[in-house]
Write an enzyme that holds these catalytic residues in place. Sequence first.
Site, mmCIF file in Angstrom:
data_model
loop_
_atom_site.group_PDB
_atom_site.id
_atom_site.type_symbol
_atom_site.label_atom_id
_atom_site.label_comp_id
_atom_site.label_asym_id
_atom_site.label_seq_id
_atom_site.Cartn_x
_atom_site.Cartn_y
_atom_site.Cartn_z
ATOM 1 N N ASP A 1 19.988 10.502 55.011
ATOM 2 C CA ASP A 1 20.771 9.290 55.269
ATOM 3 C C ASP A 1 22.138 9.341 54.595
ATOM 4 O OD1 ASP A 1 21.098 6.438 56.044
ATOM 5 O OD2 ASP A 1 21.025 6.136 53.883
ATOM 6 N N LEU B 1 23.442 -0.176 55.519
ATOM 7 C CA LEU B 1 24.759 -0.353 56.146
ATOM 8 C C LEU B 1 25.552 0.945 56.243
ATOM 9 C CD1 LEU B 1 25.840 -3.744 54.520
ATOM 10 C CD2 LEU B 1 25.112 -3.354 56.862
ATOM 11 N N ARG B 2 24.929 2.065 55.823
ATOM 12 C CA ARG B 2 25.670 3.330 55.921
ATOM 13 C C ARG B 2 25.993 3.659 57.375
ATOM 14 N NH1 ARG B 2 22.232 5.885 51.548
ATOM 15 N NH2 ARG B 2 23.526 5.801 49.680
ATOM 16 N N GLY B 3 25.116 3.232 58.285
ATOM 17 C CA GLY B 3 25.350 3.498 59.697
ATOM 18 C C GLY B 3 26.644 2.863 60.179
ATOM 19 N N THR C 1 29.745 4.503 58.528
ATOM 20 C CA THR C 1 30.065 5.810 59.097
ATOM 21 C C THR C 1 30.613 5.663 60.511
ATOM 22 O OG1 THR C 1 28.266 6.765 57.807
ATOM 23 C CG2 THR C 1 29.166 8.113 59.573
#
Length: 308
Positions: free
Chosen positions: A165, A246-248, A251
């Site tokens: 992730d 919230l990394r999605g 990115t």
Amino acid sequence: MRAAFPFSAIVGQDEMKRALLIAAVDPKIGGVMVFGDRGTGKSTAARALAALLPPLGKGKPVPFVDLPLGATEDRVVGALDIERALGKGEKAFEPGLLAKADQGFLYIDEINLLEDHIVDLLLDVAASGENVVEREGLSVRHSARFVLIGSGNPEEGELRPQLLDRFGLSLEVRTSQDLDTRVEILRRCDAFERTPDAFAADWAKAEKKTLNKIAKAKKLLPELTVPDDVLRAASELCIAVGADGLRGELTLMRAARAAAALGGKTLVGVTQLRAVAPMALRHRLRRNVLDETGSTARIERALSELFD
């Protein structure tokens, strides 16, 4: 020094090349993870991109560092000579691979076989851009800004989801089953092996064009903002596919902006968001026991439902 295989001469693997260019334009994206078959040009593409980029100060080439599987933590982060420090009062630091990769690329083949604590350490440094070595009350801090590129074959072991992730982008490359494509790869590899300098000269114009594209994108990137409707679309997509955290979204936002800059656009739109969504999200989806379709198919289905 022998010429490197030109980045522009790599046949196919368009998504991998696009992801590497995006990471070169905005290293904050957090690195690129490439899963797939052996011998599909993963390391060749990464080396070719490093060789293409303009040299650093005083003509120093952009570093490209291979991190071997058996590397110890000291070899990776660097070592402090405690005896010398205690005996002579001198702070002696032996730089590790992270120092050598500063302002360049750190490549790890078969990263899924690397010890988890080393991968964790690498991702921490890649995110912060700084390496801190602490031993026996002594501390050394140095810049370590690099593009992290990992590759591996899932059949030989998977990377823990918590580590996966933290990679910005993730790709799946496969051996081409198209006859003409395979023949063209053979033709270009053979030409490069026989006369590398002449082959590089033949591709010099295309390489210059790619280099100019990267340079213009880097210059344009700080001026690009992502409109609220595109941010909203990114969040809607992440909710639809069930991406954790919230990394999605982060990115997606960064990658879409870099993709827009590479395309010479002055505005980030849903078109760029759709183009980068699979590589930004496919490694962040939970397995759904009721849906056996792959991550990429689930993302593309959600894109169609939301934006078509």
